[in-house]
Design a protein around this motif. Sequence first.
Motif, short mmCIF file in Angstrom:
data_model
loop_
_atom_site.label_atom_id
_atom_site.label_comp_id
_atom_site.label_asym_id
_atom_site.label_seq_id
_atom_site.Cartn_x
_atom_site.Cartn_y
_atom_site.Cartn_z
N PHE A 422 0.91 -0.85 0.28
CA PHE A 422 -0.30 0.14 -0.19
C PHE A 422 0.72 1.56 0.01
O PHE A 422 1.94 1.12 0.78
N VAL A 423 0.71 2.08 -0.72
CA VAL A 423 1.09 3.02 -1.15
C VAL A 423 0.69 4.26 -1.29
O VAL A 423 -0.83 4.85 -1.17
N ASP A 424 1.07 6.19 -0.73
CA ASP A 424 0.52 6.62 -1.00
C ASP A 424 0.55 7.41 -1.98
O ASP A 424 2.20 7.86 -2.61
N ILE A 425 -0.65 7.74 -2.47
CA ILE A 425 -0.53 8.15 -3.97
C ILE A 425 -1.28 9.87 -3.97
O ILE A 425 -2.46 10.13 -4.28
N LEU A 426 0.04 11.41 -4.35
CA LEU A 426 -0.76 11.86 -4.85
C LEU A 426 -1.37 12.50 -6.20
O LEU A 426 -0.39 11.60 -7.10
N ILE A 427 -2.80 12.17 -6.07
CA ILE A 427 -3.65 12.60 -7.34
C ILE A 427 -3.49 13.61 -8.62
O ILE A 427 -3.56 14.48 -7.78
N PRO A 432 -11.01 10.00 -17.86
CA PRO A 432 -12.30 9.29 -17.86
C PRO A 432 -12.60 7.62 -17.68
O PRO A 432 -13.74 7.32 -16.15
N ASN A 433 -11.35 6.99 -17.81
CA ASN A 433 -11.12 5.43 -16.59
C ASN A 433 -10.65 5.32 -15.41
O ASN A 433 -10.31 4.64 -15.43
N SER A 434 -9.48 6.60 -15.73
CA SER A 434 -8.68 5.89 -14.03
C SER A 434 -8.30 7.12 -14.14
O SER A 434 -8.80 8.71 -14.03
N LEU A 435 -6.94 7.68 -12.95
CA LEU A 435 -6.80 8.35 -12.47
C LEU A 435 -5.08 7.99 -12.92
O LEU A 435 -4.54 7.65 -12.75
N ARG A 436 -4.69 9.76 -12.08
CA ARG A 436 -2.86 9.20 -12.46
C ARG A 436 -2.46 9.59 -11.36
O ARG A 436 -3.17 11.51 -11.03
N GLY A 437 -0.78 9.50 -10.52
CA GLY A 437 -0.69 9.81 -9.89
C GLY A 437 1.15 10.25 -9.34
O GLY A 437 1.58 9.65 -10.11
N ARG A 438 0.60 10.59 -8.67
CA ARG A 438 2.58 10.31 -7.77
C ARG A 438 3.44 10.16 -6.59
O ARG A 438 2.03 9.91 -5.81
N LEU A 439 3.82 9.15 -6.90
CA LEU A 439 4.31 7.81 -5.54
C LEU A 439 4.38 9.91 -4.45
O LEU A 439 5.26 9.97 -5.06
N VAL A 440 3.84 9.32 -3.33
CA VAL A 440 4.51 10.58 -2.06
C VAL A 440 4.81 9.45 -0.66
O VAL A 440 4.18 8.89 -0.46
#
Length: 460
Positions: A422-427, A432-440
Amino acid sequence: MSRKLYIHTFGCQMNEYDSSRMADLLNESHGYRRTDDVEDADMVLLNTCSVREKAQEKVFSTLGRWRRIKQRRGNLVIGVGGCVASQEGRMIMERAPYVDMVFGPQTLHRLPQMLDEVLEEHRACVDVSFPEIEKFDNLPPPRVDGVKAFVSIMEGCSKYCSFCVVPYTRGTEFSRPFDDVIEEVVGLAEQGVREINLLGQNVNGYRGPTHDGRVVDFAELLHYVAAVDGIDRLRYTTSHPIDFTDALVDAYAAIPELVSHLHLPVQSGSDRILALMKRGYTAEEYVHWIERVRAHRPGISFSSDFIVGFPGESDEDFEATMNLIERVGYDHSFSFLYSPRPGTPAEQLPDDVGVETKKARLARLQSTILDSANRISASMVGNVEKVLVEGPSRKDPAQQSGRTENNRVVNFDGDAGLVGQFVDILITEALPNSLRGRLVGDIPATPRQIANFSPTLKFA
């Protein structure tokens, strides 16, 4: 050389679970290895679903294609299981005499014996009986390759909604013994599973006997499963509003592993239609449970099932459904045009809502829920979400992919060693069908995040 097994699955997550257990069983008993290439298989199984329209047509269309394979390879074994098999039984073989086995959802554990009869005695087999718990007593421990797993805790349904065929194809409700469920969860955790999804046609109706004569209800089971070492995320489907309880509501306050998402089928927002459907609750009673859960989890998302165009559904009835949708603010739905299912009470009702009216209503309903889902996705941008990393991104293998608690796919740059964590991701972006994020790393919660609290956030 091992023999190869191909399974084509229609329908719900329960069928997906059953298909995986068929593969486990036939691997243990006969050495079959699962393949994704039907042309390369020695045995092909069709796990069917009769809930939706034209289920039988889909079955026989698939069997027709398989017949041509069998004509080229006479030793191919063809089996049909699931709910259509339970409904049709021996009639499947009368229409498709090249089928070797027909078995119901509660007799899939007898596949090895049925297969022996086909291979050794060269005769076809039909078994669509309802032996209930015997099925689970005769299945091998599940094998998984991944960080998520389904666990079936009960089967069948005793609600007899007027539109639903499940009680007639899977039988009445029965719950697996509590000790057996926990043993299976522990075994999955030992294989690296981090997320469990508890399954049942009416999962919150679970009442499992224990070895010492007690009965464990669904809310208590959630506490025990969440306490299993290694299991850090918990989902369940499908629940019924009539079996929602105070204890289940309280679980959302007491169990952090329980995700901030609830799938609670309503089918209609009209009390008149709900009565015709024999659902056993009113729209206001349904909203009561939604609001109580939301009080514990202000950021929780909701999904539901809707049937559009049920016999007698008026414009006013449909507007009541739309009002309910606006009131709840759903994140997702499984919504379908009504079509009569053979053998159900609703089959006797006049299907008096025109097809074009049904289609227009369905399009409006789905558009409204899609708009709501897009707003929820957009509101997640800038938040930190707890994501279970499942593996490489489908579109970009250089990225990793995982899911949020409200079941959104998130793609981000990260090392393959993160799989299973489990990781914390900044969205950073909502697509439309997904999200993009950055590992923090661990970061302090901002006022905005506090206002949008959900257990996906890790407060410093």
